[in-house]
Design an enzyme around this catalytic site. Structure first.
Site, short mmCIF file in Angstrom:
data_model
loop_
_atom_site.label_atom_id
_atom_site.label_comp_id
_atom_site.label_asym_id
_atom_site.label_seq_id
_atom_site.Cartn_x
_atom_site.Cartn_y
_atom_site.Cartn_z
N SER A 297 0.61 -0.86 -0.23
CA SER A 297 0.24 0.04 -0.10
C SER A 297 0.99 1.75 -0.24
O SER A 297 1.91 0.75 0.46
CB SER A 297 -0.61 -0.10 1.04
N TYR B 277 -1.52 -1.47 10.36
CA TYR B 277 -1.72 -1.45 9.02
C TYR B 277 -0.54 -1.15 8.29
O TYR B 277 0.02 -1.40 6.92
CB TYR B 277 -2.83 -0.83 8.08
N1 LIG Z 1 -8.70 -0.41 -0.79
C1 LIG Z 1 -7.34 0.29 -1.30
O1 LIG Z 1 -8.02 2.41 -1.15
C2 LIG Z 1 -6.53 -0.09 -0.81
C3 LIG Z 1 -5.15 0.73 -0.86
C4 LIG Z 1 -3.77 -0.06 -0.90
C5 LIG Z 1 -3.70 -1.37 -0.52
N2 LIG Z 1 -4.26 -1.96 -0.57
C6 LIG Z 1 -4.62 -3.85 -0.40
O2 LIG Z 1 -5.43 -4.17 -2.03
C7 LIG Z 1 -5.63 -5.46 -1.21
C8 LIG Z 1 -6.77 -6.17 -1.59
O3 LIG Z 1 -7.70 -4.33 -0.95
P1 LIG Z 1 -9.05 -4.19 -0.87
O4 LIG Z 1 -9.35 -2.87 -1.20
O5 LIG Z 1 -9.38 -4.86 -2.86
O6 LIG Z 1 -10.01 -4.65 -0.24
P2 LIG Z 1 -11.42 -6.14 -0.43
O7 LIG Z 1 -12.19 -5.99 -1.57
O8 LIG Z 1 -11.83 -5.36 0.99
O9 LIG Z 1 -10.64 -7.44 0.19
C9 LIG Z 1 -10.25 -8.35 0.89
C10 LIG Z 1 -9.38 -9.12 -0.08
O10 LIG Z 1 -8.49 -9.94 1.00
C11 LIG Z 1 -9.72 -11.36 1.47
N3 LIG Z 1 -8.50 -11.81 2.92
C12 LIG Z 1 -9.19 -10.92 3.72
N4 LIG Z 1 -8.72 -11.07 4.74
C13 LIG Z 1 -8.66 -12.54 4.45
C14 LIG Z 1 -8.73 -14.15 4.91
N5 LIG Z 1 -8.96 -14.15 6.53
N6 LIG Z 1 -8.66 -15.16 4.15
C15 LIG Z 1 -8.43 -15.09 3.05
N7 LIG Z 1 -8.75 -13.88 2.00
C16 LIG Z 1 -8.06 -12.92 3.27
C17 LIG Z 1 -11.40 -10.79 0.87
O11 LIG Z 1 -11.54 -12.53 0.93
P3 LIG Z 1 -12.78 -13.28 1.69
O12 LIG Z 1 -13.66 -12.11 2.31
O13 LIG Z 1 -13.72 -13.96 0.68
O14 LIG Z 1 -11.59 -13.69 1.98
C18 LIG Z 1 -10.97 -10.33 -0.42
O15 LIG Z 1 -10.96 -10.63 -1.46
C19 LIG Z 1 -5.14 -5.55 0.66
O16 LIG Z 1 -4.15 -6.15 0.76
C20 LIG Z 1 -5.41 -4.21 0.37
O17 LIG Z 1 -4.29 -3.97 1.98
C21 LIG Z 1 -6.43 -1.30 -0.86
#
Ligand SMILES: NC(=O)c1ccc[n+]([C@@H]2O[C@H](COP(=O)([O-])OP(=O)(O)OC[C@H]3O[C@@H](n4cnc5c(N)ncnc54)[C@H](OP(=O)(O)O)[C@@H]3O)[C@@H](O)[C@H]2O)c1
Length: 247
Positions: A141, A154
């Site tokens: 991130s 985080y």
């Molecule tokens: N959105 C942002 O602004 C942002 C910014 C920087 C970085 N990121 C990073 O991008 C990545 C994806 O985030 P996103 O924004 O797409 O969030 P999201 O839509 O909330 O998706 C999170 C994903 O992580 C999976 N996950 C969470 N806990 C889990 C567990 N215990 N076991 C298996 N899978 C798990 C969820 O799958 P299930 O619920 O199906 O288990 C889901 O597919 C993350 O690493 C996040 O830190 C996001």
């Protein structure tokens, strides 16, 4: 097609950035394995991919559990025989300062955001070595490269992912296993829902681009890192954040 007949494993493939990347990889010809806990969401992503003629399967996996990671990884190997692209995307984003956090949340977050990257990578590297190479993309991130107000845990977990990626990249480069770290800025996924509509508007004002990313804008860079277009990139920390960390 940039990933024709490659096998891609996408953790966090059931939502947001992971789901967009799974679709992107599949459109480029990859056999895409969508991992996550939510089977309904995972199957929906798979159906979408099959709908445009792509190849995909859902494999359930709780990345907080080392045993479940091994089971899921072996299930993918059992079906596909190999993994060419590993996209470590599963993550959670708890907020809180060190005084507001508790030890259990600290351990759980590190298990999901950091240890899962370690476990999937240690399983994938021997498979990639045997195949003559591969690509690992770890999702950190912008908060892994600078501090984050009120998100101490985080930021610490995502900083660990940056450093793990750099170190892995150095050790495996000579074996044609490329490891890079993708650092999205604020992206419109369910993860951002905790901010609420007003919070999101306020956040967008702090971004030079004046808005948040769409998941597809992050997935495009994931594809670039996964394929041969990035063949001389090893251990890079790739910020895709609308300029948030540029100032
Ligand atoms: N959105 C942002 O602004 C942002 C910014 C920087 C970085 N990121 C990073 O991008 C990545 C994806 O985030 P996103 O924004 O797409 O969030 P999201 O839509 O909330 O998706 C999170 C994903 O992580 C999976 N996950 C969470 N806990 C889990 C567990 N215990 N076991 C298996 N899978 C798990 C969820 O799958 P299930 O619920 O199906 O288990 C889901 O597919 C993350 O690493 C996040 O830190 C996001």
């Amino acid at each position: 097609m940039q990933l024709k007949d490659k096998v891609a494993l996408v953790t966090g493939g059931t939502s947001g950035i992971g789901a967009a990347t799974a679709r992107r990889f599949a459109r480029e010809g990859a056999w895409t394995y969508v991992l996550g806990r939510n089977a309904q969401n995972g199957e929906a992503v798979v159906q979408e991919i099959l709908g445009f003629g792509g190849k995909a399967r859902f494999v359930s996996c709780d990345v907080a559990s080392e045993e479940d990671i091994e089971r899921a990884f072996n299930a993918v190997i059992g079906k596909a025989g190999t993994v060419d692209v590993l996209f470590n995307c599963a993550g959670v984003a708890p907020s809180g300062t060190i005084e507001e956090l508790c030890t259990d949340l600290w351990k759980k977050t590190f298990a999901i955001n950091v240890e899962s990257v370690y476990h999937f990578s240690r399983l994938a590297v021997p498979v990639m070595r045997k195949a003559g190479g591969g690509t690992i993309i770890n999702v950190s991130s912008s908060a892994g490269t600078v501090g984050a107000w009120g998100m101490h845990l985080y930021a610490a977990s995502k900083g660990a992912v940056v450093q793990l990626s750099r170190s892995m990249a150095a050790d495996y480069a000579r074996e044609n296993i490329r490891v890079n770290c993708l650092c999205p800025g604020a992206t419109l996924t369910p993860m951002m829902d905790q901010l609420g509509a007003e919070g999101m508007q306020e956040f967008a004002k702090m971004i030079p681009a004046g808005r948040m990313a769409s998941p597809d804008e992050i997935a495009n860079v994931a594809l670039f890192l996964a394929g041969d277009q990035s063949s001389f990139m090893f251990g890079s920390t790739v910020l895709v954040d609308g300029g948030f960390t540029a100032i």
